[in-house]
Design an enzyme around this catalytic site. Structure first.
Site, short mmCIF file in Angstrom:
data_model
loop_
_atom_site.label_atom_id
_atom_site.label_comp_id
_atom_site.label_asym_id
_atom_site.label_seq_id
_atom_site.Cartn_x
_atom_site.Cartn_y
_atom_site.Cartn_z
N SER A 1 3.88 30.59 33.09
CA SER A 1 5.09 31.41 33.06
C SER A 1 5.96 31.05 34.27
O SER A 1 5.52 31.17 35.41
CB SER A 1 4.74 32.90 33.14
N HIS B 1 5.82 28.85 29.45
CA HIS B 1 6.17 30.19 28.95
C HIS B 1 7.45 30.63 29.64
O HIS B 1 7.51 30.70 30.88
CB HIS B 1 5.01 31.13 29.29
N ASP C 1 10.21 33.43 30.20
CA ASP C 1 10.40 34.87 30.05
C ASP C 1 11.87 35.24 29.99
O ASP C 1 12.58 35.15 30.99
CB ASP C 1 9.72 35.60 31.21
N MET D 1 14.75 38.01 29.42
CA MET D 1 14.94 39.45 29.52
C MET D 1 16.44 39.78 29.45
O MET D 1 17.26 39.09 30.05
CB MET D 1 14.36 39.95 30.85
N HIS E 1 9.49 33.80 25.38
CA HIS E 1 9.04 35.19 25.23
C HIS E 1 10.27 36.09 25.33
O HIS E 1 10.81 36.29 26.43
CB HIS E 1 8.03 35.50 26.34
N MET F 1 12.00 39.27 25.63
CA MET F 1 11.91 40.69 25.94
C MET F 1 13.34 41.24 25.83
O MET F 1 14.03 41.50 26.83
CB MET F 1 11.32 40.88 27.35
N MET G 1 0.41 42.27 25.84
CA MET G 1 0.89 42.46 27.21
C MET G 1 -0.16 43.23 28.01
O MET G 1 -0.61 44.30 27.60
CB MET G 1 2.21 43.23 27.22
N ASP H 1 -0.75 38.30 28.51
CA ASP H 1 0.43 38.07 29.34
C ASP H 1 0.59 39.17 30.39
O ASP H 1 0.93 40.30 30.06
CB ASP H 1 1.68 38.03 28.44
N GLY I 1 -0.58 39.49 34.87
CA GLY I 1 -1.70 39.72 35.79
C GLY I 1 -2.92 38.88 35.51
O GLY I 1 -4.03 39.20 35.95
C1 DX5 Z 1 6.33 39.84 32.44
C2 DX5 Z 1 6.22 38.47 31.80
C3 DX5 Z 1 4.97 37.73 32.15
C4 DX5 Z 1 4.76 37.58 33.61
C5 DX5 Z 1 3.53 36.78 33.94
O1 DX5 Z 1 7.31 40.59 31.80
O2 DX5 Z 1 6.23 38.59 30.40
O3 DX5 Z 1 4.99 36.43 31.54
O4 DX5 Z 1 5.86 36.96 34.18
O5 DX5 Z 1 3.54 36.66 35.32
P1 DX5 Z 1 2.24 37.05 36.18
O6 DX5 Z 1 1.19 36.05 35.75
O7 DX5 Z 1 2.68 36.89 37.60
O8 DX5 Z 1 1.89 38.46 35.80
ZN ZN Z 2 5.91 36.62 29.27
#
Ligand code: DX5
Ligand code: ZN
Length: 223
Positions: free
Chosen positions: A10, A35, A37, A39, A68, A70, A139, A177, A179
């Site tokens: 990511s 990946h 992200d 948003m 991804h 969001m 998630m 996805d 942590g």
């Molecule tokens: C959060 C994202 C994840 C996140 C993963 O909204 O969808 O992809 O960035 O990052 P880490 O691995 O730092 O949690």
């Molecule tokens: Zn993500």
């Protein structure tokens, strides 16, 4: 039996001042996909990137790009993210648009569909679509930021979905996805996770990512 872990980098926590280099760094480090992200500031209270960024970093790697989304309105953007170079487009079952219609739109664009569900969303919200998607992104943080702690309470839901998928002999892979790191990837894999999205546990370190990627693969295999 859960398949060998797929590491998906990511880039949310990468250095956005040199994003193409960061995509190259993860690619050289031996990850399996990138990946991205996305948003929109509505679905989550953060704004990150649009199709133009996917297009900008596309030449930096031959690896599959997983976008991804969001965002509230994935139906309006599926084709644009497909044209920008996404290989798999994953959107949220909680989004405003009709889930089946978004899957249809992603398929019409010639890309692989994926569906994501938030930690508080019940498993039965996605069960009707498991036979239509390639990736089920579970998630393990509340979406919006990288660097958050893994929510282990999601694991029973992941196991239930893994049992549903295996019981019906479906092809869909479970993604995890949020942590995911050396401490949590073993539990995530044991609960059925295959596609491991890793952000800060990768980009938190400078230089060659190969040792970190290898350590993540080894830690995933530890049941
Ligand atoms: C959060 C994202 C994840 C996140 C993963 O909204 O969808 O992809 O960035 O990052 P880490 O691995 O730092 O949690
Ligand atoms: Zn993500």
């Amino acid at each position: 039996m859960t398949g060998a872990p797929h590491i998906s980098a990511s880039i949310l926590n990468a250095d956005f001042g040199r994003l193409a280099d960061e995509v190259r760094r993860a690619t050289a480090g031996g990850v399996d996909s990138i990946h991205l992200d996305v948003m929109d500031g509505h679905f989550v209270d953060n704004l990150t990137m649009g199709p133009v960024v996917v297009e900008a970093v596309r030449p930096a790697s031959q690896l599959p790009f997983h976008s991804h989304l969001m965002i509230d309105k994935p139906l309006a953007y599926a084709e644009r993210f497909a044209d920008a170079g996404s290989d798999l487009i994953v959107f949220h079952v909680e989004a405003d648009d009709d889930t089946a219609a978004v899957i249809d739109a992603i398929e019409r664009s010639g890309k692989r569909p994926g569906i994501a569900l938030n930690p508080e969303t019940r498993a039965d919200a996605v069960v009707p679509f498991l036979d239509r998607v390639d990736l089920l992104l579970v998630m393990t943080v509340h979406p919006g930021w990288g660097g958050q702690a893994f929510i282990a309470d999601v694991l029973p839901k992941m196991r239930m979905l893994r049992d549903e998928i295996e019981g019906r002999g479906l092809e869909v892979e479970i993604g995890v996805d949020g942590g995911v790191n050396l401490e949590t990837i073993g539990d995530a894999h044991a609960a059925g996770g295959v596609v491991m999205v890793v952000g800060s546990a990768l980009y938190g370190s400078e230089g060659d990512l190969e040792p970190t990627v290898a350590a993540l693969r080894a830690a995933a295999a530890k049941e």
